[in-house]
Structures are given as C-alpha cells and as structure tokens.
Write an enzyme that holds these catalytic residues in place. Structure first.
Site, PDB file in Angstrom:
ATOM      1  N   ASP A   1      23.399  13.184 -20.080  1.00 14.95           N
ATOM      2  CA  ASP A   1      21.998  13.648 -20.572  1.00 14.95           C
ATOM      3  C   ASP A   1      22.181  14.652 -21.061  1.00 14.95           C
ATOM      4  O   ASP A   1      22.493  15.678 -20.896  1.00 14.95           O
ATOM      5  CB  ASP A   1      21.232  13.053 -19.290  1.00 14.95           C
ATOM      6  CG  ASP A   1      20.803  11.519 -19.005  1.00 14.95           C
ATOM      7  OD1 ASP A   1      21.758  10.482 -20.042  1.00 14.95           O
ATOM      8  OD2 ASP A   1      20.929  10.954 -17.883  1.00 14.95           O
TER       9      ASP A   1
ATOM     10  N   LYS B   1      18.571  11.009 -22.945  1.00 13.62           N
ATOM     11  CA  LYS B   1      17.126  10.595 -23.557  1.00 13.62           C
ATOM     12  C   LYS B   1      16.433  11.585 -23.167  1.00 13.62           C
ATOM     13  O   LYS B   1      16.410  12.275 -22.109  1.00 13.62           O
ATOM     14  CB  LYS B   1      17.312   9.279 -22.743  1.00 13.62           C
ATOM     15  CG  LYS B   1      18.082   8.266 -24.043  1.00 13.62           C
ATOM     16  CD  LYS B   1      17.554   7.032 -22.901  1.00 13.62           C
ATOM     17  CE  LYS B   1      17.295   6.551 -21.617  1.00 13.62           C
ATOM     18  NZ  LYS B   1      18.486   6.686 -20.749  1.00 13.62           N
TER      19      LYS B   1
ATOM     20  N   MET C   1      14.073  10.594  11.562  1.00 14.12           N
ATOM     21  CA  MET C   1      14.624  10.774  12.947  1.00 14.12           C
ATOM     22  C   MET C   1      13.907   9.879  13.458  1.00 14.12           C
ATOM     23  O   MET C   1      13.015  10.036  14.920  1.00 14.12           O
ATOM     24  CB  MET C   1      13.905  12.182  13.301  1.00 14.12           C
ATOM     25  CG  MET C   1      14.763  13.579  12.518  1.00 14.12           C
ATOM     26  SD  MET C   1      14.128  15.050  12.939  1.00 14.12           S
ATOM     27  CE  MET C   1      12.476  14.618  11.712  1.00 14.12           C
TER      28      MET C   1
END
Length: 716
Positions: free
Chosen positions: A254, A276, A388
C-alpha cells in the site's frame, strides 16, 4: 498392473517436448502422493494443427484451447501446459496453478553445430517468434534479417540445420528438457532479454471448485501472508511481519506503508505498488484482489503489506474472501493501528483507571464513499469487546440483553489470542457464558459481541489444513520449520526440546582443517556449526579442504555461505549415500576430518576408514535436552534428531504420540522412534527440514484425496 486408490486423466499436447515435460511432472506428483496415479492423455490444440500463422497474430489460447475444453466437459481431470502458453485470464469454469519443477527461464541463441556468434554474416537470417526476441536481435544484430519461425523444437532445429535460418532464439528450458543442451550456443541474460513470467514453468488447469485438485494444488502453493505494516514508522511493524517480508518472493504494498520497509525484501523479490489513498486509487480493489490470487497460484511466497492493522478499515475481508473462494491458504499477521499510535503513543490513553473503561472506534464513511450517521443508535449497533471478562461473561450478557441487545446475537470468547494455543468459543449472548464454563479454558480471554463474531478466517486451507504441527527441533531450525508449516497452511507449535552448543574442542579442530584433504559434514546443522566455529579462527575460507556432504540439503546450506560441496550423493541422501560417494572420490592415504554431533555413532567413521583414507573424528556440537513444560495440543510432530526423540519420550512419554502423525527427519531418527515402540513414522527421501515437512503435507493431501475418491480405480 499397478493398483492406485485414485487415478486422474491429465491432458497434454502431442509434441515430444510436451509429452516429456508432462510425464516428468506427473511422475513427480505420483511420487509425492502415495496411492494416486496420473495418466497422460495426448491431444491436439490449434497451435499443433496450424504451423504457419505468426505466433504474434494468434489468440491467447492457441496452444491450450482443446485441452481446456476437454477438462471443462469432463473428458479430462486436468491439463498440463507450458505456463507462458496459458491464457490470462483462463476460461470461465477453470482454475489453475503453476507447478514447482522449473527450468532456467532464459532464452538461448542456437546456431548450426560448430558455429559461433562471430561466424554470423551481417546479412544472415534470424528466426524469431515474438516481438521481444525480434527487438533484442535488431539491437544486437542490426544488419541481419528477421523472419518468423514456427514448429516444435525439433522442427525449428531442422530448419536451422538445413540453412533456412542462420540463427534462432528459443527458450533454453525446452532444449534442456529434451536433452538437447548441447545445441545451446549462448545463454542470453535476463537483463539483456527479459522473458515472460511463466517461461521454464509448467502450469496445470482443472475444473474450478474440484476439491481433489484444490488439494493437489495446496502442495504447489504457499500461504499468502497479510502483514500489517504499522502506521508509517518502520519500528512499529511486528517481528513476525519483518520475517514474512524477509522471505517473500513478491510483495504487494500500500501507499500507506513506510517505503523503508521494502528494504527488508530479498534482493530479487518483486515489488508491486497497489496503494490507495482517499480519493486517489492507484489500483482498484478488485484488481488488487485478482493480483493476489494470480501471484498465489504461481507458487511463490506472497506478502500483502497493508498500512496500520489490516483488520481495521483495511478491506482485508474482501481480499481474504477471494482466497477462500479458491481454497487458497493464507495467514494474517496483525499490525499496530494508527489508533494505537495516536492514543497510546501520545498519552491520550483510551483507557484510564477511574476515567474511561473503554472506547468506540468507527468511520463516518460508508460503502461507495458517502457519509453515514454516527449518532447514538448507530454507535449502539457496533461490535463490543470486553477485556478480562471470562468470569463475568454471564453478568455482562445479562446486562446487555436488559439494555436491548437480543438474546440470539452472536458472541465469542477468544482465549490466548495470537498464541499457538489460541481457542475460540462461539455462541450467542444467551449461551456464551455456559459454553465458556463448560470449556474449562485457562488463560486470558477477550469477550466479543456482535454479528462480526459469526465470521472467521478459514482454518481448513492449504496442504496442512490448519493442523497444529509440534516442532521439537533446536532453535537453529525453528524459524525455517515454522515458516514451512505456515506456507502449507498449518499452525506451528514451537517447543525446542534440544539445544545445540559448539563443543569445547570444536574451534581448535576447525582451526586445523586446512591440514586435511577432505572435510565431511553430514547435516545442515553441522554446516552452520562449522561456519560458526570457523568465524572464531583465523583460517582463510579459501584454504578449507574439499567438502563431502550427505545430500543436497546440506549442499544448499553451504550455498548460503557461497561454498559449493565437492562430493554429494546423487540419489541416496543419507550416510549410505555418502559412503557410496566416498568410495569413488577418496584415495589411499587421503586425510579426512569428520565433524559430527556428540550423539552420532561410529559406523560412518569405520566405513570411511575402509576406503583406505586416514580419518580423524571430532565432535563439532553437542545436543543438550531442554525442558519445554506442559505438553501443548498438536496433530502432528516433527522430530529432527535422535536426541529430540529421547527428550520427547523423557518429558511426555510414548503415549503422547498415540493417534498423532509423526515425521522423522531421517532413518536414524525413525529407528530411534521404532526402538521406543513408535510405528508408522513418515521418513522423507532427503534428511532436511524442507523434505520432512513436505512429506508430512503430501501424506495428508493424499489421504484426503483417497478418502473422498473411488478406491477401485486402477491403471496399468
């Protein structure tokens, strides 16, 4: 009559070259896939019937049409072609892959026997069959005449030898496969004459969605790796991401990636910019997806390098779904998101005790580029993540339902996320707490709520189909072994049971190696330890003696140090093969230094001495057991030494191997397992990590094909 559990009909053209290269490829497949036969069926294609038309004026399926039509109508199960002859794209209804057995891709100049390039006359005639070859000849031989040449390899050579042409250019691979290497006058470098991507490669076409050939293909391809590059800083990519880049063959990246990351790629890796940015698309998304599937089917290691974390607004789902549809394996390495950099990296912490117990992340952009609502109702439909929350899953689910989330909304609990013991439990808000309690899982859990939890990456792709492979080898081999398991679509479970250390006397022995005529190294590990010891001496690498190794795997390890062995067995890649070679190269009184593991026996030493050579035997490295703790879950185990056998049995016992697939790196390791009562062990032909894991993968693929096929088929 040879019996097979399944037999496939594979088409090929009738030319001598096509018949030879197809049969060799099918023999290789047959050797890999125990119990499966391949019958070659010769057929014509337009290019065989029409030998007059200039190839530059022919359609893309000129040499493949009739074969592929026979595959589509069911007359054939598959067809083998020269990869450069396959049309792009292949006809609808077909799928394909390249096969891994490849020849030199370069073109070659062919002259009449005994002639050289210097003998050519300025007005001579050159036979060419493509624009690129013609342009090369016009640049190098500007006064010579260019003329179209057609026909198979033998026919072209006949035309050359009877004087129709003074010179022809052909693919060198074709001549090599026909055993006509002596006809090559000069190889042309790829720098001077680039060749098509598929030259020297064979391709195979088959019906799209045929699960049998999708499984066979899984042995020919490696898993595509999606890598999150981090948010623009090379330091924010993960270690696993760096390792994937360092071993890839092609990287599709990219614009958002830090360009310095490309420096991590191997020198010969192909770099493809598909970046892009908002409003500025270098390549459209569907084109990117197509590129990924094309490169994957060519068989190289493909990395799709995406900015930030690929799963956060990264269009990852679309690219993965394209691979899912083709049953092509993949692996996703998460990355650091710009969200982390903008918050944790700046001090604007998204969670702060007493102030914030969580956050919302979304984009106002909708599919198609419009702006969507970000109001409370829209935010309320977003997926939820609770950290958690294992012990409180029931209470959290109750509160969410009271607040309006529906009882059958999908939910999931992810234990040990990212670890080799990751476990995912899926259910709904009304059932998840009970499912979690029943699973009795330990470790941290992340509670996810929302429709997104009904999705997930496929775990059944690749030759290993998501199987967990326990790797007991030393740390020196773990990286290579785990990379191969990922390549085949498995999950490596790394637990080194032995540690390799240089023997105290090794450096002194290596320092004297120039005094010998021959040096014997019997494993890739021995090569690495030898080079490690050599680095601690003042020995000039040019003064080391001739090298004898037990197989090409050890030879390849030497090649990493730009060293070529002087003696390698041609077939039996083991101690037996090494002895056969030794008997042909060792002379009476030759001085030989054998460097070995402390666990190696004396049988090889005695056989070397029987040649009449004077052999010194020295310990190069020692194997020390490592305590690996609790035994992890696994489906198969790779054991790379007799010392690892002892360590495994000492820690976890023989019963731990019951019902598991076991692959041993070589005959001595398999013998140690047999002595312990472990039967049906897989043993590769070559004692290397690569061959061992390839044997494991092929074993599973063959079993899957046979279990779903007709077991009464035979072929003579």
């Amino acid at each position: 009559m040879k019996n097979f559990s399944a037999v496939f009909k594979v088409g090929t053209r009738k030319s001598p070259l096509a018949l030879i290269q197809t049969r060799r490829a099918l023999d290789n497949l047959q050797a890999l896939l125990t119990g499966i036969g391949f019958q070659d069926i010769p057929l014509d294609s337009p290019g065989d019937r029409d030998r007059q038309t200039d190839l530059r004026d022919t359609p893309g399926n000129f040499f493949t049409r009739d074969l592929d039509e026979a595959v589509l109508d069911g007359s054939l199960d598959a067809a083998v072609h020269s990869a450069k002859d396959m049309p792009d794209p292949v006809p609808p209804g077909l799928d394909w892959c390249w096969l891994p057995w490849r020849e030199d891709p370069r073109d070659a100049i062919i002259l009449a026997p005994g002639k050289t390039v210097e003998d050519l006359f300025p007005d001579g005639r050159i036979g060419v069959s493509s624009d690129r070859r013609e342009q090369y000849c016009r640049d190098r031989f500007p006064t010579m005449q260019m003329a179209c040449i057609r026909g198979n390899i033998e026919h072209r050579l006949e035309q050359l030898d009877r004087g129709d042409y003074d010179m022809v250019i052909m693919a060198g691979a074709a001549l090599v496969r026909l055993g006509l290497e002596e006809r090559i006058t000069e190889w042309i470098s790829l720098e001077d004459l680039p060749t098509p991507a598929g030259q020297g490669v064979l391709g195979m076409s088959f019906r799209a969605g045929d699960p049998r050939f999708e499984k066979i293909r899984s042995l020919m391809v490696t898993a595509v790796t999606f890598v999150g590059s981090g948010p623009g800083n090379t330091g924010l990519i993960t270690r696993s991401g760096v390792e994937a880049l360092q071993r890839c063959d092609v990287c599709l990246y990219d614009s958002l990636s830090d360009s310095a990351l490309l420096d991590l790629l191997p020198p010969l890796a192909e770099r493809v910019n598909v970046g892009k940015r908002c409003g500025q698309h270098t390549v459209k998304q569907d084109e990117i997806t197509d590129l990924i599937t094309v490169y994957a089917r060519r068989g190289g290691r493909v990395v799709r390098l995406k900015g930030g974390d690929p799963g956060v607004f990264g269009r990852l789902a679309e690219e993965v779904e394209a691979l899912d549809a083709l049953a092509l394996p993949y692996r996703v390495i998460p990355g650091v998101s710009s969200l982390n950099a903008a918050t944790t990296g700046t001090g604007m912490l998204l969670t702060r005790r007493g102030l914030s117990r969580g956050f919302t992340a979304m984009t106002p952009r909708c599919e198609g580029g419009g702006i969507g609502s970000v109001d409370a109702e829209s935010r309320g439909r977003l997926p939820l993540a609770f950290f958690m929350a294992v012990g409180s899953a029931g209470e959290v689910s109750r509160q969410l339902q009271e607040d309006g989330r529906w009882a059958d909304e999908p939910a999931a609990m992810v234990f040990n996320a990212g670890g080799d013991n990751q476990t995912i439990i899926k259910g709904t808000l009304s059932t998840i707490a009970e499912q979690v309690a029943a699973a009795e899982q330990s470790g941290p859990g992340l509670f996810l709520v929302g429709a997104v939890t009904s999705f997930g990456f496929r775990q059944d792709l690749g030759a290993l189909a998501g199987k967990r492979v326990l790797l007991t080898c030393s740390e020196a081999l773990q990286e290579k072994a785990s990379g191969l398991v990922w390549d085949f679509g498995g999950v490596p479970v790394k637990r080194s049971l032995i540690r390799l250390t240089l023997a105290r006397e090794a450096v002194a022995a290596v320092a004297r190696c120039a005094e010998y005529d021959w040096l014997v190294l019997t494993s890739p590990v021995a090569v690495r330890c030898f080079m490690q010891a050599l680095a601690q001496t003042s020995v000039d690498i040019r003064s080391i003696p001739k090298l004898m190794v037990c197989g090409p795997g050890t030879g390849r390890e030497l090649a990493d140090f730009n060293i070529k062995p002087d003696a390698v067995p041609e077939q039996e890649f083991s101690a037996e093969g090494l002895i056969q070679v030794a008997r042909t190269v060792l002379q009476q009184g030759d001085l030989v230094l054998r460097l070995r593991s402390d666990r190696a026996g004396t049988e090889l030493l005695e056989q070397l001495r029987q040649t009449g050579a004077e052999v010194d035997d020295m310990v190069l490295y020692r194997n020390e057991p490592v305590r690996a703790g609790e035994m992890p879950p696994f489906d198969a185990v790779f054991i790379a030494s007799t010392s690892a056998v002892a360590a495994f049995l000492d820690q976890w016992g023989k019963d731990a191997l019951a019902g598991k697939t076991v692959v041993a790196i070589g005959k001595p390791t398999a013998a140690a397992l047999a002595n312990a009562g472990v039967a049906n062990v897989l043993v590769p032909q070559e004692a290397t990590v690569e061959a061992s894991l390839h044997t494991l993968a092929a074993h599973w693929v063959a079993n899957q094909i046979i279990s779903g096929g007709n077991k009464d088929q035979t072929i003579s």
